[in-house]
Structures are given as structure tokens and as C-alpha cells.
Write a protein that holds these residues in place. Sequence first.
Motif, short mmCIF file in Angstrom:
data_model
loop_
_atom_site.label_atom_id
_atom_site.label_comp_id
_atom_site.label_asym_id
_atom_site.label_seq_id
_atom_site.Cartn_x
_atom_site.Cartn_y
_atom_site.Cartn_z
N GLY A 265 0.84 -1.19 0.00
CA GLY A 265 0.00 0.00 0.00
C GLY A 265 0.87 1.24 0.00
N THR A 266 0.24 2.40 0.09
CA THR A 266 0.94 3.67 0.04
C THR A 266 1.35 4.10 1.45
OG1 THR A 266 -1.24 4.73 0.01
CG2 THR A 266 -0.12 4.46 -2.09
N PRO A 267 2.65 4.25 1.72
CA PRO A 267 3.12 4.51 3.08
C PRO A 267 2.91 5.93 3.56
CG PRO A 267 4.97 4.51 1.58
CD PRO A 267 3.76 4.11 0.76
N ASP A 268 2.59 6.05 4.83
CA ASP A 268 2.47 7.34 5.49
C ASP A 268 3.59 7.44 6.52
OD1 ASP A 268 1.57 9.66 6.98
OD2 ASP A 268 -0.41 9.35 6.14
N ASN A 269 3.26 7.39 7.81
CA ASN A 269 4.29 7.49 8.85
C ASN A 269 4.96 6.14 9.10
OD1 ASN A 269 4.16 10.33 9.89
ND2 ASN A 269 2.00 9.77 10.12
N SER A 283 -2.00 4.01 3.77
CA SER A 283 -3.29 4.70 3.65
C SER A 283 -4.29 3.93 2.81
CB SER A 283 -3.09 6.11 3.08
OG SER A 283 -2.46 6.05 1.81
N THR A 284 -3.81 3.26 1.79
CA THR A 284 -4.70 2.45 0.95
C THR A 284 -3.89 1.34 0.30
OG1 THR A 284 -6.31 2.47 -0.87
CG2 THR A 284 -4.39 3.88 -1.12
N GLU A 285 -4.57 0.27 -0.03
CA GLU A 285 -3.93 -0.87 -0.68
C GLU A 285 -3.50 -0.51 -2.11
OE1 GLU A 285 -5.43 -5.36 -1.69
OE2 GLU A 285 -6.63 -3.66 -2.35
N MET A 286 -2.40 -1.13 -2.54
CA MET A 286 -2.02 -1.08 -3.94
C MET A 286 -1.31 -2.40 -4.24
SD MET A 286 0.04 1.85 -6.06
CE MET A 286 -0.85 3.18 -5.31
N THR A 287 -2.11 -3.46 -4.31
CA THR A 287 -1.55 -4.81 -4.32
C THR A 287 -1.59 -5.49 -5.68
OG1 THR A 287 -3.67 -5.69 -3.60
CG2 THR A 287 -2.04 -5.25 -1.90
N GLY A 288 -1.40 -4.76 -6.74
CA GLY A 288 -1.35 -5.43 -8.03
C GLY A 288 -1.58 -4.47 -9.17
N SER A 290 -3.73 -4.48 -11.32
CA SER A 290 -5.13 -4.22 -11.62
C SER A 290 -5.80 -3.28 -10.63
CB SER A 290 -5.90 -5.54 -11.65
OG SER A 290 -5.87 -6.17 -10.38
N SER A 291 -5.09 -2.86 -9.58
CA SER A 291 -5.70 -1.98 -8.60
C SER A 291 -5.92 -0.59 -9.21
CB SER A 291 -4.83 -1.87 -7.35
OG SER A 291 -3.67 -1.12 -7.61
N TYR A 292 -7.00 0.06 -8.79
CA TYR A 292 -7.37 1.35 -9.39
C TYR A 292 -6.26 2.38 -9.27
CZ TYR A 292 -12.09 -0.66 -9.29
OH TYR A 292 -13.16 -1.47 -9.47
N TRP A 293 -5.68 2.50 -8.07
CA TRP A 293 -4.65 3.51 -7.88
C TRP A 293 -3.40 3.19 -8.68
CZ3 TRP A 293 -4.42 8.30 -6.82
CH2 TRP A 293 -5.35 8.89 -5.96
N ASN A 317 -14.74 6.82 -4.40
CA ASN A 317 -13.83 6.43 -3.34
C ASN A 317 -13.09 5.16 -3.75
OD1 ASN A 317 -12.49 5.90 -1.00
ND2 ASN A 317 -14.30 5.53 0.24
N LEU A 318 -11.81 5.29 -4.04
CA LEU A 318 -11.01 4.16 -4.49
C LEU A 318 -10.17 3.56 -3.38
CD1 LEU A 318 -9.75 5.58 -7.91
CD2 LEU A 318 -11.81 4.23 -7.45
N GLU A 319 -10.19 4.17 -2.18
CA GLU A 319 -9.34 3.71 -1.10
C GLU A 319 -9.96 2.48 -0.42
OE1 GLU A 319 -8.27 7.28 -2.54
OE2 GLU A 319 -10.13 7.15 -1.38
N LYS A 320 -9.14 1.48 -0.18
CA LYS A 320 -9.60 0.27 0.51
C LYS A 320 -8.39 -0.45 1.10
CE LYS A 320 -9.25 -2.68 -3.60
NZ LYS A 320 -9.92 -3.66 -4.48
N ASN A 321 -8.65 -1.36 2.01
CA ASN A 321 -7.59 -2.20 2.58
C ASN A 321 -6.40 -1.41 3.10
OD1 ASN A 321 -8.89 -4.68 2.26
ND2 ASN A 321 -8.13 -4.95 0.18
#
Length: 388
Positions: A265-269, A283-288, A290-293, A317-321
Motif C-alpha cells: 500500500g501507500t506509506p504514510d508514517n 493509507s490504501t492498498e495497492m496490491t497489483g 489491476s488496482s485502481y490507484w 472512493n477508491l481507497e480500501k484495505n
Amino acid sequence: MPVSNNPPLSRGPPLALALKITVFALLAAAVVVYKLDPFDPAALPAEELSGEPASVAACNGRVLQAADRIGVGELAAAEDFAYDSELGLVYTGDGDGWLKRVRLNDSTVEKWAFTGGRPLGVALGADGDVFIADADKGLLKASKEGVVEVLTEEDDGVKFRLTDGVDVGEDGTVYFTDASSKYAFHSFIFDFFEGRPYGRFLSYNPTTKETKLLVGDLHFGNGVVVAPTQDFVIFCETPLRRCRKYYISGDRKGSVEKFVENLPGTPDNIRYDGDGHYWIGLSTEMTGSSSYWHIALKYPVLRKIMAIMEKYGQRPNLEKNGGVVAVNLEGEQVAWYYDYKWTLVTAGIKIGNHLYSGSLALPGILRLDLDKFPATAAGCPWSKSHDL
């Protein structure tokens, strides 16, 4: 009455034709809006977006079902955490401009120091002072009495627009990020959409009061943590799903190298737990691929469409996991705690046998008992036994 042989007058085009005309008009209008909008996103580094997320050894994808939340009603959007083990409390910044203290023994929340901005990253100094990366005000320090002062607001004439992550070395040097020199906190999403490297990683010397640029041209520079060995500092870049090392001593002083990349996913702190692991809020998943982000970051045209939709309040809203990932000292991802409806997660910190985490989308602080609800191999989404 005579009967007319004339056919009835037409009351307009058939419904199908009317729908086609409407769709065409909407598409034409959308094209015009797209062409006229001045927003001009850039291509992100292709090599940084090509890597598939690394597999994590153990996962828990049902965090919201197992955790409890403390401070609900008193913490609207807890951000980063600084843990004071002597007092048994954590400091966290909230959306109302207050740096708050949460006592872990009874979950009491106290308004402690008012910044008047949006406190994000927090770090405890050696003398009990708290250093604050305030998105609006710059790098701040709150004394033990809660008195706030501004340390630095700019570097080389360029003001900080979104002061974000912060940590302090044993020598007193403060390391921090300015996520974007263009976009403020309330519009940070447009930094992602534009895709240009407006972020900076900097240091502040409290003795000389010198602000120094260490690494520029970052893609949304975010969380910061000083290594327990005190020879390097880790900083994260959110859209690129990575955190890198900056050496502050030794033969490699001033050089940068990777620490962890291809995060799920996208790192924050990022925070160190004192026991061999760093904990990174995602903050949100980005696991492949095919993910929207992931797709949006690869194609500027999609990010421009999303930016236009955001301006008119129509972006889906595209944020999940969202969640928290634990990384060992070698940069290996060993445990991932997440949940489908857990989004905009900002930080995670392990204290004792509990994981504490904040989110911009959920009030309060999430608390998970890691002994009762551990991450397991079967809990990972790529496990055959994982129940999606």
C-alpha cells in the motif's frame, strides 16, 4: 364525429434516440471540460511503478472486527504517534489543531498543546519536548509545559506547504519532510494527481538554527524515523510505495539507498518499536497491476480525469484495505494488518502487545491485541486458504 385517417402527431424522438443524444451531449461536455482544464499531470517514473508488491509472510485482514477503538468523540483524525514510556502516554496530532495526549492505562484524552494548524508527524525529544511537523505552520516544538514555538518555516526561500513527518536523532538534530512545496494539506490529493516531485527531506539543527535540504525531488515525502543505530534516517515516498535510507554518519554519509520497496500500500508514517521492527501506516492498498490507484498512477490522463472529478466532488472512493505493515531491520516485510473498510491509515506503533493506529477516516485510535489476533500465513490475500 368523423374519424381522421391521419397518423398522430409525433411527440418527439423515440426514447432510445433521446438517450443517445443525452449521452453524446454529456460526452461532448466532458471532452470540453477536459480540454479547457489547465491541470497538467506528469508521468511518474515507470521503473518505480513496475514492481509487484512483495509477498508478506503473515497477514491479518480482519482488523476492524477484532480491534477496539479508544478516544472516539475526542479524537477526530489521529495522525502520527510519539510514545512516552515514562509517563505511559502517546502524543498525537488531531484535525482541530491540538496536539493531544492519550493515557494508555485508562484511555483518557487530554488537549495538551494548540498549534493553530494541522499537526501531523510528532517526535519526542530527549528533554521531554515534542517536535511537531505541522502541515500549515512548519516545524514546531512544544515544551514540556505545552508552549509551542516555530522552529523553521522554509528552506532557501521556499516555504513549506505541507510539513509532514518528523523524528529526532540522539544528537538533537531534527529530521523532517515537506511533502509538497506546492499543495497544502487540504488539497494534498492533487499532488498525487499531478505526479511531480515537490517533496523534500530536510534537517534542522536546534543549536545553529540551520535548516538544511538533504534530499529533494521527492514524490510526496512522508514518514521519517531515525534508525536505532543512529547512522541513517528512513524517509518514505507515498505514491511510489517505498521508503529509503539517508546516511547521516560513516563512509556513506550523505548517500541514499533503498530500505523497503513494493509495499502492499501507500506509506504514510513510520515508527520503530524498540524491538527490531518498523511499523508503517498504509493509507490504501495497492496490491497489483489491476488496482485502481496503480493504474491511475501509471496514466496521467486518468489522473487528470480524477482531478477534475475531485474539483466537482464526483471522484469515486477508491481507497480500501488500508493498514499497517511491520518491517524488520533488513527491510523485509514480515506482517501486514489490514481491513477492507479501513482507509486513510496514517500510522501504526507497537506498544507492549498492542498495535495502536490512527486514520483520517475513522475517529479515535484503533487498538489491536497482537497476541489474541496475530497475523498468520493463512490470513494473506494470496494464500489459497484465505477467505476473501
